[in-house]
Motif scaffolding. Structure first.
Motif, PDB file in Angstrom:
ATOM      1  N   PRO A 127       0.984  -1.169  -0.090  1.00  9.88           N
ATOM      2  CA  PRO A 127      -0.079  -0.148  -0.004  1.00  9.88           C
ATOM      3  C   PRO A 127       0.907   1.174   0.150  1.00  9.88           C
ATOM      4  N   GLY A 128       0.346   2.174  -0.866  1.00  6.75           N
ATOM      5  CA  GLY A 128       1.213   3.352  -0.898  1.00  6.75           C
ATOM      6  C   GLY A 128       2.621   3.426  -1.966  1.00  6.75           C
ATOM      7  N   GLN A 129       2.826   2.238  -2.334  1.00  2.00           N
ATOM      8  CA  GLN A 129       3.908   1.870  -3.351  1.00  2.00           C
ATOM      9  C   GLN A 129       3.399   0.877  -4.418  1.00  2.00           C
ATOM     10  N   GLY A 130       2.118   1.443  -5.004  1.00  2.00           N
ATOM     11  CA  GLY A 130       1.748   0.581  -6.279  1.00  2.00           C
ATOM     12  C   GLY A 130       0.965  -0.599  -5.795  1.00  2.00           C
ATOM     13  N   VAL A 131       0.500  -1.179  -6.876  1.00  2.10           N
ATOM     14  CA  VAL A 131      -0.292  -2.728  -6.701  1.00  2.10           C
ATOM     15  C   VAL A 131       0.910  -3.614  -6.970  1.00  2.10           C
ATOM     16  N   THR A 132       0.944  -4.293  -5.767  1.00  2.35           N
ATOM     17  CA  THR A 132       1.615  -5.659  -5.867  1.00  2.35           C
ATOM     18  C   THR A 132       0.605  -6.689  -5.500  1.00  2.35           C
ATOM     19  N   ARG A 133       0.221  -7.534  -6.441  1.00  4.06           N
ATOM     20  CA  ARG A 133      -1.120  -8.403  -6.124  1.00  4.06           C
ATOM     21  C   ARG A 133      -0.492  -9.860  -6.974  1.00  4.06           C
ATOM     22  N   LEU A 134       0.263 -10.568  -6.277  1.00  6.35           N
ATOM     23  CA  LEU A 134       0.820 -11.793  -6.599  1.00  6.35           C
ATOM     24  C   LEU A 134      -0.245 -13.090  -6.796  1.00  6.35           C
ATOM     25  N   THR A 135      -0.086 -13.863  -7.764  1.00  7.34           N
ATOM     26  CA  THR A 135      -1.119 -14.966  -7.849  1.00  7.34           C
ATOM     27  C   THR A 135      -1.157 -15.687  -6.643  1.00  7.34           C
ATOM     28  N   ASP A 144     -26.707 -22.796 -26.869  1.00  9.81           N
ATOM     29  CA  ASP A 144     -25.575 -23.871 -27.613  1.00  9.81           C
ATOM     30  C   ASP A 144     -24.611 -23.104 -28.303  1.00  9.81           C
ATOM     31  N   LYS A 145     -24.654 -21.961 -28.382  1.00  5.50           N
ATOM     32  CA  LYS A 145     -23.759 -21.339 -29.219  1.00  5.50           C
ATOM     33  C   LYS A 145     -22.455 -21.059 -28.635  1.00  5.50           C
ATOM     34  N   PRO A 146     -21.348 -21.014 -29.251  1.00  8.03           N
ATOM     35  CA  PRO A 146     -20.105 -20.798 -28.564  1.00  8.03           C
ATOM     36  C   PRO A 146     -20.086 -19.411 -27.936  1.00  8.03           C
ATOM     37  N   SER A 147     -19.189 -19.129 -26.604  1.00  5.58           N
ATOM     38  CA  SER A 147     -19.590 -17.950 -26.135  1.00  5.58           C
ATOM     39  C   SER A 147     -18.641 -16.868 -26.497  1.00  5.58           C
ATOM     40  N   VAL A 148     -18.700 -15.633 -26.338  1.00  4.23           N
ATOM     41  CA  VAL A 148     -17.880 -14.573 -26.437  1.00  4.23           C
ATOM     42  C   VAL A 148     -17.357 -14.217 -25.188  1.00  4.23           C
ATOM     43  N   LEU A 149     -16.109 -14.505 -24.930  1.00  2.00           N
ATOM     44  CA  LEU A 149     -15.089 -14.264 -23.756  1.00  2.00           C
ATOM     45  C   LEU A 149     -14.668 -12.577 -23.934  1.00  2.00           C
ATOM     46  N   VAL A 150     -14.874 -11.909 -22.876  1.00  4.06           N
ATOM     47  CA  VAL A 150     -14.297 -10.622 -22.522  1.00  4.06           C
ATOM     48  C   VAL A 150     -13.604 -10.633 -21.177  1.00  4.06           C
ATOM     49  N   GLY A 151     -12.345 -10.225 -21.122  1.00  5.17           N
ATOM     50  CA  GLY A 151     -11.567 -10.085 -19.918  1.00  5.17           C
ATOM     51  C   GLY A 151     -10.094  -9.792 -20.068  1.00  5.17           C
ATOM     52  N   SER A 152      -9.537  -9.986 -18.974  1.00  5.61           N
ATOM     53  CA  SER A 152      -7.952  -9.629 -19.064  1.00  5.61           C
ATOM     54  C   SER A 152      -7.581 -10.465 -17.787  1.00  5.61           C
ATOM     55  N   HIS A 153      -6.123  -9.834 -17.022  1.00  4.63           N
ATOM     56  CA  HIS A 153      -5.718 -10.548 -15.985  1.00  4.63           C
ATOM     57  C   HIS A 153      -5.795  -9.757 -14.714  1.00  4.63           C
ATOM     58  N   PHE A 154      -5.618 -10.293 -13.498  1.00  8.24           N
ATOM     59  CA  PHE A 154      -6.063  -9.343 -12.328  1.00  8.24           C
ATOM     60  C   PHE A 154      -4.921  -9.671 -11.493  1.00  8.24           C
ATOM     61  N   ASP A 155      -3.729 -10.124 -12.060  1.00  8.30           N
ATOM     62  CA  ASP A 155      -2.382 -10.094 -11.245  1.00  8.30           C
ATOM     63  C   ASP A 155      -1.737  -8.715 -11.710  1.00  8.30           C
ATOM     64  N   SER A 156      -0.437  -8.717 -10.830  1.00  7.25           N
ATOM     65  CA  SER A 156       0.188  -7.458 -11.268  1.00  7.25           C
ATOM     66  C   SER A 156       1.848  -7.885 -11.187  1.00  7.25           C
ATOM     67  N   VAL A 157       2.450  -6.882 -11.575  1.00  9.55           N
ATOM     68  CA  VAL A 157       4.071  -6.829 -11.443  1.00  9.55           C
ATOM     69  C   VAL A 157       4.315  -6.298  -9.882  1.00  9.55           C
ATOM     70  N   PRO A 158       5.365  -6.568  -9.520  1.00 11.24           N
ATOM     71  CA  PRO A 158       5.680  -5.982  -8.199  1.00 11.24           C
ATOM     72  C   PRO A 158       5.542  -4.376  -8.173  1.00 11.24           C
TER      73      PRO A 158
END
Ligand code: HGY
Ligand code: MN
Ligand code: MN
Ligand code: MN
Length: 408
Positions: A22-30, A71-85
């Motif tokens: 906290p206060g030094q960016g987002v560090t969210r490791l898997t 029964d149709k194939p899905s459209v997937l929408v999204g991205s990742h929620f982990d971060s770099v240090p």
């Protein structure tokens, strides 16, 4: 129908609080406690917006909205929620938040999409904990095999599958996704560069993504006393490592064509100020727009490393991950452009110097990516920032695009 930028901003702010620094960016490791807090927040919002929530055997999160034609194939929408240090609040997270906002739009306007819509939050795209990168998406598409995954461990030696159990995830769950169940994957991401902001353009429609290879180099020397060991009797692992790292920029310049090489992580053992370093491990991140230049840069880097002739030094090189440059689907690119033009958003075609989960999916299904501007082009640092207004513009474009892709 317009995306709600206040709601978007709130998601960004709340998710950015799930950080180990906290206060030094987002560090969210898997599979960390911060992952668990963000995961719970994302899943709660998915339920709130009427999605059916599941997690696969890697901990990727899926929120599904059934279609009129289930029964149709899905459209997937999204991205990742982990971060770099010590990273920023938008890299990856922006694409997940836009997915949540899309779900909210379908729900509050009581619209059932023609095909199923799935909002996805990938794990370990950055590779900050288990190395390599694109772990969740490579696992989902079977590029990372079960046995590869079982061997993944972090710097403390904690196995990825054990770390999953620690936050209540189940590695034995179904892992590989049948590509026939996916119609397309759409990802909004921050540009992480200066082009859109400098040109005053709202949206970049991604044409291609660089190829990248991640190496891990281990230099083994001999520990010794800093005071009593004469300079000509040392096998100093850090001196050798430093010589190699110092030569990498020249290799990048020699290969040219926009090739970049980075050593972002270097660990010294035993790391005592009065101990000659016994062992050094460091990463080498090699990227270029054309496969031949990536290969040339990897070849020259390995040659440079293996020609190191320091007395008593052994060196090993491990290729952690390699992925070729990707061209994204031309028909999806034109639908994204149509949608942007229809909504009056200025747009241009753009290349990505960053890697993305779409690189993996694009070997299995049609993929499209849009970028929104990054303030001063900054990313992978606490100063990373994009506007909720631009996130809302991107959401509206994806909403249009999803409905255009889901044809009778
Ligand atoms: O490294 C990248 O390009 C991405 O942020 N994983
Ligand atoms: Mn990143
Ligand atoms: Mn990213
Ligand atoms: Mn001593």
């Amino acid at each position: 129908m317009k995306a709600n930028q206040n709601r978007i901003q709130q998601h960004i702010e709340l998710l950015s609080q799930f950080t180990a620094t906290p206060g030094q960016g987002v560090t969210r490791l898997t599979y960390s406690q911060e992952d668990l807090l963000a995961r719970n927040y994302i899943k709660e919002r998915m339920v709130e917006y009427g999605l059916t929530v599941t997690e696969d055997g890697f901990g990727n999160i899926f929120g599904k909205l059934e279609g009129q034609m289930p029964d149709k194939p899905s459209v997937l929408v999204g991205s990742h929620f982990d971060s770099v240090p010590n990273g920023g609040a938008y890299d990856g997270t922006a694409g997940v938040v836009v997915g949540l906002e899309l779900a909210a739009l379908f729900k509050e306007n009581a619209i059932t999409p023609l095909y199923p819509l799935e909002i996805i939050a990938f794990v370990e795209e950055e590779g900050s904990r288990f190395g390599g990168g694109l772990m969740g998406s490579r696992g989902m598409m079977g590029v990372l095999t079960e046995s590869d995954f079982d061997q993944l461990a972090d710097a403390e030696g904690i196995l990825a599958k054990d770390a999953m159990l620690e936050i209540g995830l189940d590695p034995s769950k179904k892992k590989v996704r049948d590509p026939k169940t996916i119609l397309a994957f759409l990802e909004l991401h921050i540009e992480q560069g200066p082009i859109l902001e400098e040109k005053g353009i709202q949206v970049g429609i991604v044409e291609g993504i660089v190829g990248l290879t991640h190496l891990e180099v281990t230099v083994q020397g001999r520990a010794g006393h800093a005071g009593t060991t004469p300079m000509d009797r040392r096998s100093d692992a850090l001196v050798t490592a430093a010589r190699i790292v110092g030569d990498l920029p020249e290799i990048a310049a020699t290969v040219g064509n926009g090739t970049v090489i980075t050593t972002g992580r270097l660990n010294v053992f035993p790391n005592g100020s009065n101990v000659i370093p016994e062992n050094v491990t460091f990463t080498v991140d090699i990227r270029s727009g054309e496969e031949e230049h990536v290969l040339e840069a990897v070849k020259r880097t390995k040659e440079r490393i293996m020609t190191q002739k320091d007395e008593g030094i052994q060196i090993t090189v491990k290729e952690q991950m390699s992925i070729q440059p990707k061209l994204l689907d031309a028909s999806i690119r034109s639908v994204l452009k149509e949608s942007s033009d229809l909504l009056g958003s200025s747009n241009c075609s753009i290349q990505s110097g960053a890697g993305h989960d779409a690189m993996v999916l694009s070997d299995f299904t049609a993929c499209g990516m849009i970028f929104i501007p990054s303030k001063a082009g900054l990313s992978h640092c606490p100063e990373e920032w994009s506007s909720a207004t631009d996130l809302a513009v991107g959401t509206n474009i994806l909403f249009e695009t999803i409905n255009k892709l889901m044809k009778e």
